[in-house]
Design a protein around this motif. Structure first.
Motif, PDB file in Angstrom:
ATOM      1  N   GLU A 121      12.578  30.741  24.016  1.00 25.66           N
ATOM      2  CA  GLU A 121      12.735  30.251  25.394  1.00 25.66           C
ATOM      3  C   GLU A 121      12.065  28.894  25.591  1.00 25.66           C
ATOM      4  O   GLU A 121      12.576  28.013  26.271  1.00 25.66           O
ATOM      5  CB  GLU A 121      12.123  31.261  26.379  1.00 25.66           C
ATOM      6  N   LEU A 248      23.314  46.456  28.749  1.00 25.33           N
ATOM      7  CA  LEU A 248      22.120  45.627  28.905  1.00 25.33           C
ATOM      8  C   LEU A 248      22.138  44.380  28.013  1.00 25.33           C
ATOM      9  O   LEU A 248      21.245  43.542  28.121  1.00 25.33           O
ATOM     10  CB  LEU A 248      20.861  46.450  28.596  1.00 25.33           C
ATOM     11  N   ASP A 249      23.131  44.283  27.130  1.00 24.55           N
ATOM     12  CA  ASP A 249      23.181  43.156  26.188  1.00 24.55           C
ATOM     13  C   ASP A 249      23.023  41.792  26.859  1.00 24.55           C
ATOM     14  O   ASP A 249      22.263  40.943  26.369  1.00 24.55           O
ATOM     15  CB  ASP A 249      24.483  43.196  25.378  1.00 24.55           C
ATOM     16  N   PRO A 250      23.703  41.528  27.990  1.00 27.99           N
ATOM     17  CA  PRO A 250      23.570  40.198  28.617  1.00 27.99           C
ATOM     18  C   PRO A 250      22.165  39.904  29.139  1.00 27.99           C
ATOM     19  O   PRO A 250      21.833  38.752  29.419  1.00 27.99           O
ATOM     20  CB  PRO A 250      24.589  40.246  29.769  1.00 27.99           C
ATOM     21  N   TYR A 251      21.350  40.948  29.282  1.00 26.31           N
ATOM     22  CA  TYR A 251      20.030  40.777  29.910  1.00 26.31           C
ATOM     23  C   TYR A 251      18.868  40.937  28.934  1.00 26.31           C
ATOM     24  O   TYR A 251      17.705  40.865  29.339  1.00 26.31           O
ATOM     25  CB  TYR A 251      19.854  41.794  31.053  1.00 26.31           C
ATOM     26  N   LEU A 252      19.159  41.181  27.652  1.00 27.62           N
ATOM     27  CA  LEU A 252      18.092  41.500  26.699  1.00 27.62           C
ATOM     28  C   LEU A 252      17.058  40.383  26.562  1.00 27.62           C
ATOM     29  O   LEU A 252      15.854  40.638  26.524  1.00 27.62           O
ATOM     30  CB  LEU A 252      18.681  41.817  25.319  1.00 27.62           C
ATOM     31  N   ASP A 253      17.521  39.139  26.466  1.00 27.02           N
ATOM     32  CA  ASP A 253      16.581  38.021  26.339  1.00 27.02           C
ATOM     33  C   ASP A 253      15.639  37.958  27.538  1.00 27.02           C
ATOM     34  O   ASP A 253      14.429  37.735  27.395  1.00 27.02           O
ATOM     35  CB  ASP A 253      17.344  36.699  26.198  1.00 27.02           C
ATOM     36  N   LYS A 254      16.189  38.159  28.722  1.00 26.69           N
ATOM     37  CA  LYS A 254      15.371  38.121  29.938  1.00 26.69           C
ATOM     38  C   LYS A 254      14.393  39.288  29.978  1.00 26.69           C
ATOM     39  O   LYS A 254      13.228  39.133  30.360  1.00 26.69           O
ATOM     40  CB  LYS A 254      16.276  38.150  31.169  1.00 26.69           C
ATOM     41  N   ILE A 255      14.869  40.476  29.566  1.00 26.13           N
ATOM     42  CA  ILE A 255      14.004  41.659  29.534  1.00 26.13           C
ATOM     43  C   ILE A 255      12.846  41.443  28.572  1.00 26.13           C
ATOM     44  O   ILE A 255      11.677  41.725  28.892  1.00 26.13           O
ATOM     45  CB  ILE A 255      14.815  42.910  29.134  1.00 26.13           C
ATOM     46  N   ILE A 268      10.613  45.583  36.013  1.00 26.10           N
ATOM     47  CA  ILE A 268      11.828  44.927  35.531  1.00 26.10           C
ATOM     48  C   ILE A 268      13.058  45.529  36.186  1.00 26.10           C
ATOM     49  O   ILE A 268      14.002  44.840  36.552  1.00 26.10           O
ATOM     50  CB  ILE A 268      11.934  45.032  33.988  1.00 26.10           C
ATOM     51  N   GLU A 269      13.039  46.868  36.364  1.00 26.78           N
ATOM     52  CA  GLU A 269      14.160  47.531  37.028  1.00 26.78           C
ATOM     53  C   GLU A 269      14.330  47.020  38.459  1.00 26.78           C
ATOM     54  O   GLU A 269      15.422  46.927  38.974  1.00 26.78           O
ATOM     55  CB  GLU A 269      13.961  49.048  37.027  1.00 26.78           C
TER      56      GLU A 269
END
Length: 269
Positions: A121, A248-255, A268-269
């Motif tokens: 990032e 959740l794949d599109p959000y993994l980096d953010k998670i 996070i939820e």
């Protein structure tokens, strides 16, 4: 030892050189003494070998089709049983596979993975401590060419000195095998076992055996026999190496980034 006195035996394979050459060991179950050693585990050799022991009544073995067929051919009345090691190993493997499927919806995020995302990032280069062992070895070779000594390289790459020496003494093939993870090795072993099974199905089919008889002899379904007889059959699993899709794949980096910053799952939820 008189071959006629051998009644209950255990046979298993062993490696002279792993993944290259193998032999077969026979042990007397009654006195736990080694009876004989064969420098092969091929069907013809094992069959000829077992014929030298006419009074065998019980054989403890692993799940090898080769041993199963050799014993059935030379001693059709003998009782074949799985040895304790392979019974426990199979039970452990089945339990592990079941648990992996049961918990497949859960996301396991390793600490290093989270840190890697954080560096990504920020556009920063990964520190040496987060590099894979294979990447460290590539970097170590370059540093050696640049004139650094082994102690300096180990300190810089967070490597143990004996490990660096061990890896440098290996051949290219040995290093490739060393860097493989347990999942890759397990996949290759399963693929090799499946290839042997496919070859056995094709061999029996060419000998004129019906699909029903092949399925019964090899303890597989008739559908599997038909599948293995197809021209384009492949022992390798087609989905190996592909990641199962998740919402959740599109959000993994953010998670991962939020976890690195200390956020809890609830937040996070």
């Amino acid at each position: 030892m008189n071959n006629e006195k051998i009644v209950r035996i255990c046979i298993d394979d062993f490696a002279f050189k792993k993944r290259e050459s193998y032999g077969t060991l026979m042990i007397n179950i009654d006195n736990h003494q080694i009876v004989d050693i064969l420098d092969s585990r091929e069907l013809e050799n094992v069959t000829e070998w077992l014929e030298k022991y006419p009074n065998i009544q019980v054989v403890s073995r692993d799940g090898s089709l080769t041993y199963n067929n050799a014993i059935a051919k030379t001693h059709p009345e003998a009782v074949q049983v799985s040895d304790r090691f392979h019974l426990l190993k199979n039970l452990t493997d089945y339990c592990k596979d079941f648990l992996m499927k049961y918990f497949s919806s859960k996301i396991i995020i390793e600490t290093n993975s989270v840190k890697k995302v954080a560096f990504k990032e920020k556009g920063l280069q990964l520190p040496n401590c987060l590099l894979t062992l294979e990447a460290k070895m590539e970097k170590a070779n370059k540093l050696l060419q640049d004139g650094l000594n082994k102690h300096q390289i180990c300190q810089q790459l967070s490597l143990e000195f004996p490990l660096l020496n061990k890896l440098r003494k290996m051949t290219e093939y040995e290093r490739v095998m060393y860097f493989k993870n347990s999942r890759q090795i397990k996949h290759e072993e399963k693929t090799a076992h499946k290839r042997l099974l496919i070859d056995e199905v094709i061999k029996l089919h060419n000998m004129g055996h019906s699909m029903c008889k092949i399925a019964k002899d090899l303890d597989i379904s008739r559908h599997t026999v038909a599948k293995y007889l197809e021209n384009d059959v492949d022992a390798a699993r087609g989905t190996y190496g592909t990641k199962r899709k998740s919402i959740l794949d599109p959000y993994l980096d953010k998670i991962n980034a939020l976890l690195y910053r200390g956020y809890t799952c609830n937040k996070i939820e």
